[in-house]
Design a protein around this motif. Structure first.
Motif, short mmCIF file in Angstrom:
data_model
loop_
_atom_site.label_atom_id
_atom_site.label_comp_id
_atom_site.label_asym_id
_atom_site.label_seq_id
_atom_site.Cartn_x
_atom_site.Cartn_y
_atom_site.Cartn_z
N TYR A 73 0.84 -1.21 0.00
CA TYR A 73 0.00 0.00 0.00
C TYR A 73 0.87 1.25 0.00
O TYR A 73 0.56 2.23 -0.70
CB TYR A 73 -0.92 -0.02 1.21
CG TYR A 73 -1.88 1.14 1.23
CD1 TYR A 73 -3.04 1.12 0.46
CD2 TYR A 73 -1.64 2.27 2.02
CE1 TYR A 73 -3.93 2.19 0.47
CE2 TYR A 73 -2.51 3.34 2.04
CZ TYR A 73 -3.66 3.29 1.26
OH TYR A 73 -4.54 4.37 1.26
N ALA A 74 1.96 1.22 0.77
CA ALA A 74 2.87 2.37 0.80
C ALA A 74 3.50 2.60 -0.56
O ALA A 74 3.64 3.75 -1.02
CB ALA A 74 3.94 2.15 1.86
N VAL B 31 0.86 4.21 -2.71
CA VAL B 31 0.72 5.64 -2.38
C VAL B 31 1.87 6.43 -3.00
O VAL B 31 1.67 7.52 -3.56
CB VAL B 31 0.67 5.83 -0.85
CG1 VAL B 31 0.75 7.31 -0.50
CG2 VAL B 31 -0.61 5.21 -0.30
N GLY B 32 3.07 5.89 -2.91
CA GLY B 32 4.21 6.57 -3.51
C GLY B 32 4.08 6.67 -5.02
O GLY B 32 4.43 7.71 -5.62
N ARG C 84 1.26 6.78 -6.77
CA ARG C 84 0.26 7.80 -7.08
C ARG C 84 0.81 9.20 -6.86
O ARG C 84 0.51 10.14 -7.62
CB ARG C 84 -0.99 7.57 -6.22
CG ARG C 84 -1.86 6.42 -6.72
CD ARG C 84 -3.20 6.41 -6.00
NE ARG C 84 -3.03 6.09 -4.58
CZ ARG C 84 -3.08 4.87 -4.09
NH1 ARG C 84 -3.25 3.83 -4.91
NH2 ARG C 84 -2.95 4.66 -2.79
N ALA C 85 1.64 9.35 -5.83
CA ALA C 85 2.23 10.66 -5.58
C ALA C 85 3.17 11.07 -6.71
O ALA C 85 3.21 12.23 -7.12
CB ALA C 85 2.98 10.64 -4.25
N PRO D 269 -1.24 5.66 -11.21
CA PRO D 269 -2.35 5.19 -10.38
C PRO D 269 -2.74 3.74 -10.68
O PRO D 269 -3.11 2.98 -9.78
CB PRO D 269 -3.48 6.16 -10.72
CG PRO D 269 -2.78 7.40 -11.13
CD PRO D 269 -1.57 6.93 -11.89
N ALA E 265 -0.16 1.67 -9.12
CA ALA E 265 -0.36 1.70 -7.68
C ALA E 265 -1.46 0.75 -7.26
O ALA E 265 -1.37 0.05 -6.24
CB ALA E 265 -0.68 3.13 -7.23
N THR F 204 -1.00 -2.49 -4.91
CA THR F 204 -1.79 -2.58 -3.68
C THR F 204 -2.56 -3.89 -3.61
O THR F 204 -2.64 -4.54 -2.56
CB THR F 204 -2.75 -1.39 -3.58
OG1 THR F 204 -2.00 -0.18 -3.62
CG2 THR F 204 -3.55 -1.45 -2.29
N ALA G 153 -9.03 4.80 2.93
CA ALA G 153 -8.50 5.85 2.06
C ALA G 153 -9.60 6.58 1.31
O ALA G 153 -9.35 7.66 0.75
CB ALA G 153 -7.51 5.26 1.08
#
Length: 221
Positions: free
Chosen positions: A146-147, A150-151, A153-154, A168, A171, A175, A220
């Protein structure tokens, strides 16, 4: 002057001599037969003794060969046992000698020992006491995936363009693979304990990882 011998007396002496001669011949024949029998019996006894000696020598050679094979197998099994015990094998010393009251076929006994070593060498499934660690592996794998998502997507949001579209998706894939990520540390845990990561431990990891992933995705939103 010598007196003439009567004919009847002479005939009696001749008959007596003939009887004695026949008796001597009979006794001589009996003695020869007895001697021949004794010689034949002695020859048979010598032949039987030679045959017994040959059988004894063959049995001795077979026994020595069996003893050598048993000693070699004992040394091999002992070395294998020492190798499996590792550092604790230093106290074992040399292989044990034969027991004085041992009975039965040593080959069968060694085969039994071999089977025991083979079964002991086969890793079993992780015990139930490892379930919390397995669940923790699943949770950790899901959190890590998950981390990473998130990275990703960032990164897509920061740089825009094609990355804003592709990251995304990547990601989401990472995930969703989070529950499987926990299998790697769980496998290392099983290897360190010389056990197998069977269906039950793997299911615990996957369920814990899936629950963590679903919880994170729901939180989320």
């Amino acid at each position: 002057m010598n007196e003439p011998v009567a004919s009847d007396t002479y005939a009696a002496h001749v008959r007596r001599l003939a009887e004695l001669t026949g008796r001597v011949a009979t006794q001589r024949a009996e003695a020869q037969a007895w001697y021949d029998q004794q010689c034949a019996a002695a020859e048979r006894a010598v032949a039987e003794a030679d045959e017994q000696l040959r059988r004894a020598e063959a049995e001795l050679a077979e026994a020595r060969s069996l003893a050598d094979r048993v000693d070699a197998e004992v040394t091999h099994l002992w070395a294998e046992l020492r190798g499996r015990l590792g550092l604790g094998a230093r106290r074992l010393g040399p292989p044990p000698g034969p027991a004085r009251d041992a009975t039965g076929d040593p080959v069968d006994a060694l085969r039994t020992v071999r089977d025991l070593l083979d079964r002991a060498g086969q890793p079993g499934e992780l015990p139930g006491s490892a379930n919390p660690l397995l669940a923790l592996c699943g949770v950790a794998g899901a959190l890590l995936a998950y981390a990473l998502g998130v990275g990703a997507r960032a990164v897509g949001a920061r740089y825009g363009g094609d990355l804003a579209v592709g990251m995304p998706v990547l990601a989401l894939v990472v995930t969703l693979l989070g529950p499987l990520a926990g299998l790697a540390p769980a496998k290392r845990l099983a290897d360190r304990r010389h056990a197998l990561l069977g269906p039950r431990p793997a299911a615990i990891v996957l369920v814990a990882g899936l629950a963590t992933t679903v919880t994170l995705l729901v939180a989320a939103r």
